[in-house]
Design a protein around this motif. Structure first.
Motif, PDB file in Angstrom:
ATOM      1  N   ASP A 166       0.831  -1.207   0.000  1.00  0.00           N
ATOM      2  CA  ASP A 166       0.000   0.000   0.000  1.00  0.00           C
ATOM      3  C   ASP A 166       0.867   1.259   0.000  1.00  0.00           C
ATOM      4  N   PHE A 167       2.055   1.148   0.617  1.00  0.00           N
ATOM      5  CA  PHE A 167       2.899   2.314   0.872  1.00  0.00           C
ATOM      6  C   PHE A 167       4.322   2.015   0.437  1.00  0.00           C
ATOM      7  N   ILE A 168       4.906   2.902  -0.381  1.00  0.00           N
ATOM      8  CA  ILE A 168       6.286   2.730  -0.836  1.00  0.00           C
ATOM      9  C   ILE A 168       7.085   3.985  -0.508  1.00  0.00           C
ATOM     10  N   ILE A 169       8.244   3.788   0.116  1.00  0.00           N
ATOM     11  CA  ILE A 169       9.165   4.884   0.415  1.00  0.00           C
ATOM     12  C   ILE A 169      10.209   4.935  -0.686  1.00  0.00           C
ATOM     13  N   CYS A 170      10.225   6.030  -1.429  1.00  0.00           N
ATOM     14  CA  CYS A 170      11.202   6.224  -2.503  1.00  0.00           C
ATOM     15  C   CYS A 170      12.334   7.076  -1.940  1.00  0.00           C
ATOM     16  N   ASP A 171      13.401   6.420  -1.514  1.00  0.00           N
ATOM     17  CA  ASP A 171      14.506   7.114  -0.849  1.00  0.00           C
ATOM     18  C   ASP A 171      15.548   7.552  -1.880  1.00  0.00           C
ATOM     19  N   GLU A 172      15.433   8.784  -2.356  1.00  0.00           N
ATOM     20  CA  GLU A 172      16.337   9.298  -3.399  1.00  0.00           C
ATOM     21  C   GLU A 172      16.375   8.339  -4.586  1.00  0.00           C
ATOM     22  N   ALA A 173      15.189   7.875  -4.982  1.00  0.00           N
ATOM     23  CA  ALA A 173      15.093   6.798  -5.963  1.00  0.00           C
ATOM     24  C   ALA A 173      15.545   7.186  -7.366  1.00  0.00           C
ATOM     25  N   ILE A 174      15.696   8.487  -7.642  1.00  0.00           N
ATOM     26  CA  ILE A 174      16.085   8.902  -8.997  1.00  0.00           C
ATOM     27  C   ILE A 174      17.403   9.673  -9.033  1.00  0.00           C
ATOM     28  N   SER A 175      17.966   9.980  -7.869  1.00  0.00           N
ATOM     29  CA  SER A 175      19.132  10.872  -7.834  1.00  0.00           C
ATOM     30  C   SER A 175      20.384  10.265  -8.464  1.00  0.00           C
ATOM     31  N   ALA A 176      20.476   8.944  -8.555  1.00  0.00           N
ATOM     32  CA  ALA A 176      21.663   8.307  -9.142  1.00  0.00           C
ATOM     33  C   ALA A 176      21.505   8.070 -10.639  1.00  0.00           C
ATOM     34  N   LEU A 177      20.407   8.554 -11.228  1.00  0.00           N
ATOM     35  CA  LEU A 177      20.122   8.289 -12.631  1.00  0.00           C
ATOM     36  C   LEU A 177      20.339   9.532 -13.488  1.00  0.00           C
ATOM     37  N   ASP A 178      20.560   9.315 -14.788  1.00  0.00           N
ATOM     38  CA  ASP A 178      20.650  10.437 -15.728  1.00  0.00           C
ATOM     39  C   ASP A 178      19.316  11.171 -15.780  1.00  0.00           C
ATOM     40  N   VAL A 179      19.372  12.439 -16.160  1.00  0.00           N
ATOM     41  CA  VAL A 179      18.166  13.275 -16.151  1.00  0.00           C
ATOM     42  C   VAL A 179      17.061  12.694 -17.026  1.00  0.00           C
ATOM     43  N   SER A 180      17.394  12.240 -18.219  1.00  0.00           N
ATOM     44  CA  SER A 180      16.382  11.678 -19.123  1.00  0.00           C
ATOM     45  C   SER A 180      15.759  10.414 -18.535  1.00  0.00           C
ATOM     46  N   ILE A 181      16.581   9.625 -17.851  1.00  0.00           N
ATOM     47  CA  ILE A 181      16.086   8.395 -17.220  1.00  0.00           C
ATOM     48  C   ILE A 181      15.238   8.732 -16.000  1.00  0.00           C
ATOM     49  N   GLN A 182      15.595   9.806 -15.299  1.00  0.00           N
ATOM     50  CA  GLN A 182      14.802  10.237 -14.151  1.00  0.00           C
ATOM     51  C   GLN A 182      13.358  10.468 -14.546  1.00  0.00           C
ATOM     52  N   ALA A 183      13.161  11.163 -15.660  1.00  0.00           N
ATOM     53  CA  ALA A 183      11.804  11.460 -16.123  1.00  0.00           C
ATOM     54  C   ALA A 183      11.035  10.178 -16.429  1.00  0.00           C
ATOM     55  N   GLN A 184      11.711   9.185 -17.021  1.00  0.00           N
ATOM     56  CA  GLN A 184      11.062   7.909 -17.324  1.00  0.00           C
ATOM     57  C   GLN A 184      10.621   7.191 -16.051  1.00  0.00           C
ATOM     58  N   LEU A 215      -1.302   3.300  -5.100  1.00  0.00           N
ATOM     59  CA  LEU A 215      -0.179   3.321  -4.165  1.00  0.00           C
ATOM     60  C   LEU A 215      -0.069   4.673  -3.464  1.00  0.00           C
ATOM     61  N   THR A 216       0.548   4.647  -2.301  1.00  0.00           N
ATOM     62  CA  THR A 216       0.870   5.861  -1.551  1.00  0.00           C
ATOM     63  C   THR A 216       2.388   5.945  -1.463  1.00  0.00           C
ATOM     64  N   TYR A 217       2.954   7.135  -1.763  1.00  0.00           N
ATOM     65  CA  TYR A 217       4.408   7.300  -1.779  1.00  0.00           C
ATOM     66  C   TYR A 217       4.874   8.325  -0.742  1.00  0.00           C
ATOM     67  N   LEU A 218       6.020   8.027  -0.137  1.00  0.00           N
ATOM     68  CA  LEU A 218       6.844   9.057   0.502  1.00  0.00           C
ATOM     69  C   LEU A 218       8.033   9.224  -0.426  1.00  0.00           C
ATOM     70  N   PHE A 219       8.160  10.408  -1.033  1.00  0.00           N
ATOM     71  CA  PHE A 219       9.182  10.626  -2.051  1.00  0.00           C
ATOM     72  C   PHE A 219      10.262  11.545  -1.488  1.00  0.00           C
ATOM     73  N   VAL A 220      11.399  10.945  -1.132  1.00  0.00           N
ATOM     74  CA  VAL A 220      12.530  11.688  -0.568  1.00  0.00           C
ATOM     75  C   VAL A 220      13.465  12.067  -1.699  1.00  0.00           C
ATOM     76  N   ALA A 221      13.815  13.359  -1.808  1.00  0.00           N
ATOM     77  CA  ALA A 221      14.652  13.782  -2.936  1.00  0.00           C
ATOM     78  C   ALA A 221      15.342  15.105  -2.661  1.00  0.00           C
ATOM     79  N   HIS A 222      16.378  15.376  -3.479  1.00  0.00           N
ATOM     80  CA  HIS A 222      17.076  16.663  -3.459  1.00  0.00           C
ATOM     81  C   HIS A 222      16.556  17.594  -4.543  1.00  0.00           C
ATOM     82  N   ASP A 223      16.148  17.018  -5.673  1.00  0.00           N
ATOM     83  CA  ASP A 223      15.749  17.806  -6.829  1.00  0.00           C
ATOM     84  C   ASP A 223      14.377  18.428  -6.587  1.00  0.00           C
ATOM     85  N   LEU A 224      14.365  19.718  -6.249  1.00  0.00           N
ATOM     86  CA  LEU A 224      13.121  20.381  -5.878  1.00  0.00           C
ATOM     87  C   LEU A 224      12.146  20.490  -7.049  1.00  0.00           C
TER      88      LEU A 224
END
Length: 326
Positions: free
Chosen positions: A178-196, A210-219
């Motif tokens: 029901d709940f997924i924590i995305c811990d900087e899940a895209i920060s290690a990826l290229d920008v184009s891949i991040q969008a995908q 689904l319910t997400y907690l999305f932790v990130a640096h990219d504001l």
């Protein structure tokens, strides 16, 4: 409308302290207050973004929510039940409902296990399905994340970074959470891949509720995916608001400085913009003084800021801020 929605996650006065080894010359026990008296909630079906500088406690908060870390104090209510004090046996029914996608898709996957084995492991632990039934589930999940049945026998190093993160997402989906924590899940990826990957997460959220907690640096990316956003500074949440309102009307001086730091693609506009640069010294996370933790870097600090720690209070609708200016 938001007030009538059901809360899936409700955190009250959560604390996570890490003890430090002390030397012969220092008396008493010292602790790092990674998460200090934090309260917030996440509605069912929404994405709650969590932003802040490195070391502010974002990832620690996420890992405490799903009990990878045991909380020092406070409540973590999952679907109305407090899971903060449960032991491993008591947590078992909740483990399958709370999953995590980690920052580094390579180090979070066992390099000696095939894709099938990686996704099958949580299925074997949390379900009573037979091996053949589990294999059908794995094929279905791989299709959902954009991978093929033929990928089941391959090892993680045979995939690109974006594909490896898709494997991590597939593993998180395997127990039908029901709940997924995305811990900087895209920060290690290229920008184009991040969008995908962001688009994939949004599609999966709609399809599987689904319910997400999305932790990130990219504001800018957080604004795109989040319904509401919490801003964290040195173990505390200093502002919470809907995504659009936070970006259009930030209240806390720290939030204003963070948004001001977002790169402007136009060099002329960037040169003429009035950026708010955070100055002053960052307080020690070990020896916290009383009062507001941001006051040593805040251009609007008042005497009361050094005496009383501001509490998170509602300013308007879903907008909360912890600041003596309001």
């Amino acid at each position: 409308m938001m007030e009538t929605r059901q809360k899936l996650i409700e955190v009250k006065n959560l604390k996570k302290y890490f003890p430090l080894k002390t030397s012969l010359f220092k008396k008493g026990k010292q602790v790092v207050k990674a998460v200090d008296n934090v309260s917030f909630h996440i509605y069912k079906g929404e994405t709650f973004g969590l932003v802040g500088e490195s070391g502010c406690g974002k990832s620690t908060l996420g890992r405490t929510l799903n009990r990878l870390y045991d909380p020092t104090a406070g409540e973590i209510r999952f679907d109305g039940n407090d899971i903060a004090t449960l032991n491993n046996k008591g947590l078992q029914p909740y483990r399958k409902r709370m999953q995590m996608i980690f920052q580094d898709p390579y180090s979070s996957l066992n390099p000696f296990m095939t894709v099938e084995e990686i996704i099958d492991e949580p299925l074997e632990i949390h379900t009573s399905l037979s091996k053949s039934e589990r294999k059908k589930v794995i094929v279905d999940i791989l299709g959902k994340v954009g991978l093929k049945k033929e990928d089941m026998g391959r090892l993680p190093h045979e995939f690109s970074g974006g594909q490896r993160q898709r494997i991590g997402i597939a593993r998180a989906l395997s127990t039908n959470p029901d709940f997924i924590i995305c811990d900087e899940a895209i920060s290690a990826l290229d920008v184009s891949i991040q969008a995908q990957v962001i688009n994939l997460l949004e599609d999966l959220q709609k399809e599987l509720n689904l319910t997400y907690l999305f932790v990130a640096h990219d504001l800018s990316m957080v604004r795109h995916i989040s319904d509401r956003i919490g801003v964290m500074y040195l173990g505390k949440i200093v502002e919470v608001s809907t995504s659009d309102e936070l970006y259009d009307k930030p209240l806390h001086p720290y939030t204003q400085a963070l948004l001001s730091a977002i790169p402007i693609p136009d060099p002329i506009k960037a040169q003429n913009s009035n950026r708010e640069i955070i100055t002053g010294e960052l307080p020690s996370p070990i020896e916290m003084e009383k009062g507001c933790r941001f006051r040593s870097r805040c251009p609007f600090a008042k005497p009361i800021c050094g005496e009383i720690d501001p509490q998170l209070k509602r300013v308007d609708g879903e907008h909360y801020v912890a600041c003596h200016l309001y």
